[in-house]
Design a protein around this motif. Sequence first.
Motif, PDB file in Angstrom:
ATOM      1  N   THR A 136       0.841  -1.207   0.000  1.00  0.00           N
ATOM      2  CA  THR A 136       0.000   0.000   0.000  1.00  0.00           C
ATOM      3  C   THR A 136       0.874   1.254   0.000  1.00  0.00           C
ATOM      4  O   THR A 136       0.885   2.004   0.965  1.00  0.00           O
ATOM      5  N   THR A 137       1.600   1.447  -1.088  1.00  0.00           N
ATOM      6  CA  THR A 137       2.468   2.622  -1.199  1.00  0.00           C
ATOM      7  C   THR A 137       2.193   3.323  -2.530  1.00  0.00           C
ATOM      8  O   THR A 137       1.594   2.733  -3.438  1.00  0.00           O
ATOM      9  N   SER A 138       2.668   4.556  -2.618  1.00  0.00           N
ATOM     10  CA  SER A 138       2.467   5.287  -3.874  1.00  0.00           C
ATOM     11  C   SER A 138       3.279   4.624  -4.998  1.00  0.00           C
ATOM     12  O   SER A 138       2.883   4.627  -6.155  1.00  0.00           O
ATOM     13  N   GLN A 139       4.413   4.011  -4.636  1.00  0.00           N
ATOM     14  CA  GLN A 139       5.232   3.343  -5.666  1.00  0.00           C
ATOM     15  C   GLN A 139       4.475   2.175  -6.287  1.00  0.00           C
ATOM     16  O   GLN A 139       4.572   1.927  -7.485  1.00  0.00           O
ATOM     17  N   GLN A 140       3.721   1.449  -5.455  1.00  0.00           N
ATOM     18  CA  GLN A 140       2.952   0.311  -5.977  1.00  0.00           C
ATOM     19  C   GLN A 140       1.920   0.813  -6.999  1.00  0.00           C
ATOM     20  O   GLN A 140       1.753   0.234  -8.062  1.00  0.00           O
ATOM     21  N   ALA A 308      11.520  -0.010  -4.842  1.00  0.00           N
ATOM     22  CA  ALA A 308      11.460   1.416  -5.179  1.00  0.00           C
ATOM     23  C   ALA A 308      11.204   2.268  -3.942  1.00  0.00           C
ATOM     24  O   ALA A 308      11.673   3.406  -3.863  1.00  0.00           O
ATOM     25  N   ASN A 309      10.467   1.716  -2.973  1.00  0.00           N
ATOM     26  CA  ASN A 309      10.228   2.441  -1.736  1.00  0.00           C
ATOM     27  C   ASN A 309      11.520   2.527  -0.910  1.00  0.00           C
ATOM     28  O   ASN A 309      11.705   3.425  -0.106  1.00  0.00           O
ATOM     29  N   TYR A 310      12.419   1.595  -1.156  1.00  0.00           N
ATOM     30  CA  TYR A 310      13.666   1.525  -0.402  1.00  0.00           C
ATOM     31  C   TYR A 310      14.766   2.371  -1.041  1.00  0.00           C
ATOM     32  O   TYR A 310      15.537   3.027  -0.362  1.00  0.00           O
TER      33      TYR A 310
HETATM   34  C1  NAG Z   1       7.604   4.066   1.623  1.00  0.00           C
HETATM   35  O1  NAG Z   1       6.240   3.779   1.923  1.00  0.00           O
HETATM   36  C2  NAG Z   1       5.749   4.304   3.136  1.00  0.00           C
HETATM   37  C3  NAG Z   1       4.356   3.771   3.335  1.00  0.00           C
HETATM   38  O2  NAG Z   1       3.479   4.191   2.343  1.00  0.00           O
HETATM   39  C4  NAG Z   1       5.832   5.836   3.091  1.00  0.00           C
HETATM   40  O3  NAG Z   1       5.369   6.360   4.316  1.00  0.00           O
HETATM   41  C5  NAG Z   1       7.253   6.248   2.824  1.00  0.00           C
HETATM   42  O4  NAG Z   1       7.326   7.633   2.682  1.00  0.00           O
HETATM   43  C6  NAG Z   1       7.796   5.578   1.566  1.00  0.00           C
HETATM   44  N1  NAG Z   1       9.198   5.876   1.407  1.00  0.00           N
HETATM   45  C7  NAG Z   1       9.687   6.407   0.289  1.00  0.00           C
HETATM   46  C8  NAG Z   1      11.156   6.662   0.300  1.00  0.00           C
HETATM   47  O5  NAG Z   1       8.998   6.640  -0.676  1.00  0.00           O
END
Ligand code: NAG
Length: 375
Positions: A136-140, A308-310
């Motif tokens: 559940t992230t914007s990257q997904q 990508a979130n990492y």
């Molecule tokens: C990764 O995902 C979390 C949960 O949605 C978010 O709070 C966080 O900002 C994201 N990190 C990056 C680097 O995008």
Amino acid sequence: MCSSPAPFLMSTMFPILETSLVACSVLMSLPGGANCCREDLREPWVPRNRMPQGWRLRGSRGHGERLILIFSSRYSRLRQWNTLYLCGTDEYGTATETKAMEEGLTPQEICDKYHVIHADIYRWFNISFDIFGRTTTSQQTEITQDIFQRLWNRGFVLQDTVEQLRCERCARFLADRFVEGVCPFCGYEEARGDQCDKCGKLINAVELKKPQCKVCRSCPVVRSSRHLFLDLPKLEDRLEEWLGKTVPGSDWTPNARFIIRSWLRDGLKPRCITRDLKWGTPVPLEGFEDKVFYVWFDATFGYISITANYTDQWEKWWKNPEQVNLYQFMAKDNVPFHGLVFPCSALGAEDNYTLVSHLIATGTLEDWTRNIPRE
Ligand SMILES: *[C@@H]1O[C@H](CO)[C@@H](O)[C@H](O)[C@H]1NC(C)=O
Ligand SMILES: *[C@@H]1O[C@H](CO)[C@@H](O)[C@H](O)[C@H]1NC(C)=O
Ligand SMILES: *[C@@H]1O[C@H](CO)[C@@H](O)[C@H](O)[C@H]1NC(C)=O
């Protein structure tokens, strides 16, 4: 001998409401495309041949992959290979929506709650992930919508109308598992919308007699709904070509090869990739604003989005097919999603995605240990 240590990327994904691991993957990058260390690198990934004599592992689905992953990550760290070990929860879908309803929470609240529980469990087991991510992230959303757009623009997505049961009282379309009724074949009173537990026949939910919504017990009505389908038949040639280049000489397990072969032998059919739900990745197409992607269309993209979130360098792993070896470990029921649907989506998107090089499927651990040669 190998001069430069190869960086590793490991990832795992858990369905948010289950405690068993469904699938995991390991990306292995060979700098400059060198494969001088291939034999070395193979070592941790074929534990079945190297397991000490007399070892017996017991457990259910999921434990095998987890064990391999723990051994693998520790091993590669010990060897001082550059290792990134990812794990995450796969959070969308009907099961989450329903659980939220039961607990009087929103789906996001349920996911936040269970995500922490998962994270605590793995911390307790001392499994040291570099990142414990989620879908559940914007990257997904971005990555899924991008892959979809590319498939759509290239004509790999079809539209069709499907008859579905809708519960007017709950104001939603019912997933098969949320309908119960009388089996049209044997008359069993508590048949589910997908299968009868008594006669074992597969059922199309709209054929159930006296259907009931499992949540509120009222009688659903038949309504038609437009959906999107991934045109797998149109992607079949590319898939075959890729399989032909990838599988021979790889570590694909015999059961994984067999499962993919049998799907191809039976002929691929267009696969529905949308659902009438609210909890999921939104479909970026006019007329589909109130639908989301089917969780199994985008769950496997979670490996990419968690990366990508990492790190914003994620494309170095995921759009680098010539220098990265991707190992994926999973229970055998997930083979079609990882070995067929995901590769077809990625091939159709034509965006140079890294595809699975070695697909290792376990059955139950019992199946798995049966394959261990006992010297
Ligand atoms: C990764 O995902 C979390 C949960 O949605 C978010 O709070 C966080 O900002 C994201 N990190 C990056 C680097 O995008
Ligand atoms: C957990 O792992 C760390 C690092 O591998 C190690 O130092 C520590 O002793 C472990 N703790 C337990 C309880 O096994
Ligand atoms: C795909 O990635 C490889 C590196 O793995 C690169 O050499 C190649 O040029 C890329 N192809 C395209 C079409 O971008």
